[in-house]
Scaffold this motif. Structure first.
Motif, PDB file in Angstrom:
ATOM      1  N   LEU A   3      33.456  43.746  48.877  1.00 52.33           N
ATOM      2  CA  LEU A   3      33.780  42.602  49.330  1.00 52.33           C
ATOM      3  C   LEU A   3      33.304  41.490  48.467  1.00 52.33           C
ATOM      4  O   LEU A   3      33.925  40.195  48.398  1.00 52.33           O
ATOM      5  N   GLY A   4      31.916  41.822  47.915  1.00 52.92           N
ATOM      6  CA  GLY A   4      31.386  40.701  46.996  1.00 52.92           C
ATOM      7  C   GLY A   4      32.430  40.748  45.626  1.00 52.92           C
ATOM      8  O   GLY A   4      32.101  39.841  44.800  1.00 52.92           O
ATOM      9  N   SER A   5      33.071  41.953  45.198  1.00 55.46           N
ATOM     10  CA  SER A   5      33.570  41.983  44.008  1.00 55.46           C
ATOM     11  C   SER A   5      34.984  41.903  44.115  1.00 55.46           C
ATOM     12  O   SER A   5      35.865  41.372  42.883  1.00 55.46           O
ATOM     13  N   ILE A   6      35.703  41.823  45.270  1.00 52.03           N
ATOM     14  CA  ILE A   6      37.237  41.784  45.042  1.00 52.03           C
ATOM     15  C   ILE A   6      37.925  40.551  45.034  1.00 52.03           C
ATOM     16  O   ILE A   6      38.877  40.328  44.151  1.00 52.03           O
ATOM     17  N   LEU A   7      37.055  39.507  45.319  1.00 46.98           N
ATOM     18  CA  LEU A   7      37.365  37.995  44.903  1.00 46.98           C
ATOM     19  C   LEU A   7      37.638  37.835  43.334  1.00 46.98           C
ATOM     20  O   LEU A   7      38.561  37.282  43.080  1.00 46.98           O
ATOM     21  N   TYR A   8      36.621  38.567  42.483  1.00 49.30           N
ATOM     22  CA  TYR A   8      36.885  38.536  41.117  1.00 49.30           C
ATOM     23  C   TYR A   8      37.962  39.190  40.454  1.00 49.30           C
ATOM     24  O   TYR A   8      38.451  38.795  39.490  1.00 49.30           O
ATOM     25  N   ILE A   9      38.425  40.300  41.089  1.00 46.55           N
ATOM     26  CA  ILE A   9      39.564  40.883  40.696  1.00 46.55           C
ATOM     27  C   ILE A   9      40.835  40.131  40.632  1.00 46.55           C
ATOM     28  O   ILE A   9      41.699  39.934  39.804  1.00 46.55           O
ATOM     29  N   ALA A  10      41.014  39.370  41.799  1.00 46.32           N
ATOM     30  CA  ALA A  10      42.169  38.341  41.831  1.00 46.32           C
ATOM     31  C   ALA A  10      41.984  37.191  40.856  1.00 46.32           C
ATOM     32  O   ALA A  10      42.784  36.825  40.199  1.00 46.32           O
ATOM     33  N   GLU A  11      40.714  36.743  40.638  1.00 42.76           N
ATOM     34  CA  GLU A  11      40.546  35.695  39.379  1.00 42.76           C
ATOM     35  C   GLU A  11      40.958  36.045  38.165  1.00 42.76           C
ATOM     36  O   GLU A  11      41.321  35.573  37.166  1.00 42.76           O
ATOM     37  N   ILE A  12      40.122  37.508  37.891  1.00 44.27           N
ATOM     38  CA  ILE A  12      40.775  37.995  36.308  1.00 44.27           C
ATOM     39  C   ILE A  12      42.177  37.999  36.213  1.00 44.27           C
ATOM     40  O   ILE A  12      42.634  37.657  35.306  1.00 44.27           O
ATOM     41  N   LEU A  13      43.022  38.524  37.451  1.00 38.40           N
ATOM     42  CA  LEU A  13      44.254  38.485  37.055  1.00 38.40           C
ATOM     43  C   LEU A  13      45.059  37.092  36.965  1.00 38.40           C
ATOM     44  O   LEU A  13      46.045  37.022  36.241  1.00 38.40           O
ATOM     45  N   CYS A  14      44.496  36.028  37.371  1.00 40.73           N
ATOM     46  CA  CYS A  14      45.044  34.631  37.536  1.00 40.73           C
ATOM     47  C   CYS A  14      44.717  34.078  36.006  1.00 40.73           C
ATOM     48  O   CYS A  14      45.322  32.974  35.690  1.00 40.73           O
ATOM     49  N   GLN A  15      43.623  34.536  35.374  1.00 42.40           N
ATOM     50  CA  GLN A  15      43.109  33.662  34.341  1.00 42.40           C
ATOM     51  C   GLN A  15      43.982  33.593  33.340  1.00 42.40           C
ATOM     52  O   GLN A  15      44.357  32.355  32.589  1.00 42.40           O
ATOM     53  N   PRO A  16      45.124  34.592  32.526  1.00 40.14           N
ATOM     54  CA  PRO A  16      45.956  34.318  31.823  1.00 40.14           C
ATOM     55  C   PRO A  16      47.001  33.161  31.893  1.00 40.14           C
ATOM     56  O   PRO A  16      47.584  32.216  31.288  1.00 40.14           O
ATOM     57  N   LEU A  17      47.336  33.095  33.413  1.00 39.28           N
ATOM     58  CA  LEU A  17      48.388  32.351  34.015  1.00 39.28           C
ATOM     59  C   LEU A  17      47.818  30.995  34.114  1.00 39.28           C
ATOM     60  O   LEU A  17      48.350  29.894  33.548  1.00 39.28           O
ATOM     61  N   SER A  18      46.421  30.766  34.204  1.00 39.14           N
ATOM     62  CA  SER A  18      45.772  29.708  34.381  1.00 39.14           C
ATOM     63  C   SER A  18      45.520  29.029  32.895  1.00 39.14           C
ATOM     64  O   SER A  18      45.664  27.769  32.833  1.00 39.14           O
ATOM     65  N   ALA A  19      45.494  29.755  31.983  1.00 42.63           N
ATOM     66  CA  ALA A  19      45.201  29.015  30.700  1.00 42.63           C
ATOM     67  C   ALA A  19      46.387  28.310  30.263  1.00 42.63           C
ATOM     68  O   ALA A  19      46.338  27.564  29.644  1.00 42.63           O
ATOM     69  N   TYR A  20      47.718  29.122  30.557  1.00 41.73           N
ATOM     70  CA  TYR A  20      48.962  28.477  30.374  1.00 41.73           C
ATOM     71  C   TYR A  20      49.161  27.246  31.016  1.00 41.73           C
ATOM     72  O   TYR A  20      49.410  26.146  30.642  1.00 41.73           O
ATOM     73  N   LEU A  21      48.827  27.101  32.416  1.00 40.52           N
ATOM     74  CA  LEU A  21      49.133  25.949  33.259  1.00 40.52           C
ATOM     75  C   LEU A  21      48.170  24.806  33.164  1.00 40.52           C
ATOM     76  O   LEU A  21      48.606  23.753  33.210  1.00 40.52           O
TER      77      LEU A  21
END
Length: 478
Positions: free
Chosen positions: A79-97
């Motif tokens: 539960l403490g780790s799963i949030l960061y999995i989603a955030e890792i996946l979003c980082q490339p898109l975040s850099a573009y946006l």
């Protein structure tokens, strides 16, 4: 979708011809005060809420969430780790946006969707609005919520913990209240969050020019809305990009481990849930103090690596004590003191973010570097909680051993990065001499305007949106 049209030029060229102009110290201070007044309260509130969003799980751990939700084995750690999995996946898109979208749209609404973006956004905002010498203090302000969250969050949760409801558990009330406040702040921020000095509504024409001229010495440009793949490619080939990423990865292993399991470590000292919340308040105050001391010292030294190395010393000492001492009544004061000096780790991340933000130029490269760095941090944050297990309490030998290794490894990486930045400065000095210019390059951006006399030390390349490696007048801070 609020996407700005692609434009090869830096935003500053819309209100300025790019040539240096004189500004007074009085103008500089007046504009700086205006910027602070419109930016810092919003950034402070948004970061406080996103930190509380993460910390609520740790607070809930002492109010029975594991028992009530029937968590078994490593499920709480996940539960403490799963949030960061989603955030890792979003980082490339975040850099573009971050390049393509208006910040006033992206920051308020993407907080709830891509919380991964908030640190990268705030680092970019600091680069767009503040001189390099000013950025560290502003990062310290919003990042200090890692301490204020523990102070006010602990007190809020302590109060909520005394609410008795037949329909809701204590931790459910906490989640609902914080979620509602976050939603309201996000909507309000959409209408008042500024974009950049050129598009700001609270600055008049002269003040916009002053705001831009203040940034000339940064040699980092302002903002473009074109994603330049050449700059992204350079970021991947730049050794220091991977240094930032590795350092944040290593240090966020203990950061996340302590954030998620800190209250349970305290509970393992023989404290009740209510007492854990109260004992956590001084820890938060020490976190804020450590950030303040670190940025005061870095401003005095105008260096970052020595501050990072000094901050790791109490972290190593505190972890070693927690690892070796038995959990007895007699040892409780020493164990509590060891836990408290771990608060020094809070100064590491903002200092590291500031170190990176002052050493990268080119708008696309800046956003990609920060995204890669933060992605490394999220990977570390995902790993950190998994190194602990509720079944390992109250000693948590495996997790604390990993933390000790992480802090020691971080110290080595800091030294390697500082040596590389020193080498890059030597490279630029040689390039200057080969071009027939002086080998000595003055870093006006790390001086106050009064010390620098004027900002004409910044060249015509200051707003050309070129990268730090392309600019032979760029000075790296180590």
């Amino acid at each position: 979708m609020d996407v700005c049209p692609a434009d090869n030029s830096d935003e500053t060229l819309k209100v300025s011809d790019g040539r240096p102009s004189s500004i007074t110290e009085e103008e500089n201070q007046r504009v700086l005060n205006k910027i602070d007044m419109h930016l810092m309260p919003l950034m402070f509130m948004i970061y406080f809420l996103q930190y509380m969003d993460k910390q609520t799980l740790a607070f809930s751990s002492v109010f029975g969430i594991q028992h009530d939700t029937h968590l078994r084995g490593e499920q709480y750690s996940w539960l403490g780790s799963i949030l960061y999995i989603a955030e890792i996946l979003c980082q490339p898109l975040s850099a573009y946006l971050l390049v393509r979208l208006r910040l006033s749209f992206y920051v308020p609404f993407m907080l709830g969707i891509f919380e991964a973006s908030i640190q990268a956004s705030f680092v970019l905002i600091g680069q767009i609005w503040y001189r390099r010498q000013e950025q560290g203090f502003r990062i310290a302000i919003w990042y200090s919520n890692n301490g204020w969250g523990n102070v006010f969050g602990s007190l809020i949760v302590y109060g909520i913990g005394h609410i008795r409801s037949r329909e809701l558990h204590t931790y459910q009330i906490i989640f609902i209240m914080l979620g509602l406040v976050t939603f309201i702040v996000g909507v309000l921020s959409f209408f008042i969050f500024p974009d950049n000095p050129v598009k700001s509504k609270f600055l008049n024409t002269r003040e916009k020019l002053v705001a831009l001229e203040r940034l000339r010495a940064n040699q980092q440009g302002l903002e473009t809305k074109e994603f330049k793949f050449a700059q992204a490619r350079e970021m991947f080939l730049d050794i220091k990009s991977w240094c930032w990423m590795l350092m944040l990865f290593v240090v966020w292993v203990p950061v996340a481990g302590i954030n998620v399991f800190g209250p349970m470590i305290l509970q393992g000292l023989g404290l009740s849930g209510d007492k854990v919340m109260l004992v956590n308040v001084p820890f938060g105050i020490l976190q804020v103090a450590s950030i303040a001391i670190a940025f005061w010292a870095s401003n005095k030294l105008r260096m970052k690596s020595p501050i990072l190395l000094l901050a790791t010393i109490p972290c190593i000492a505190g972890t070693a004590i927690l690892l070796k001492l038995e959990r007895t009544e007699r040892n409780r004061p020493v164990l509590l003191a060891a836990y408290y000096i771990l608060s020094a780790y809070t100064a590491i991340t903002p200092t590291l973010l500031n170190w990176q933000s002052t050493n990268v130029a080119g708008h696309t490269k800046k956003t990609c570097t920060t995204a890669l760095m933060v992605m490394g941090g999220f990977c570390g944050a995902m790993v950190g909680p998994l190194l602990f297990s509720p079944q390992d309490g109250p000693h948590y030998h495996k997790g604390l051993s990993a933390l000790l290794v992480a802090f020691c490894t971080f110290s080595v990486l800091v030294c390697v990065t500082a040596m590389y930045l020193h080498r890059l400065n030597g490279r630029n000095a040689n390039r200057h001499m080969c071009a027939g210019k002086s080998a000595e390059i003055t870093d006006y951006s790390m001086l106050s305007i009064k010390e620098a006399k004027d900002l004409k030390g910044g060249t015509q390349q200051a707003f050309s949106d070129i990268t730090d490696l392309q600019n032979d007048e760029f000075i790296y801070v180590y």
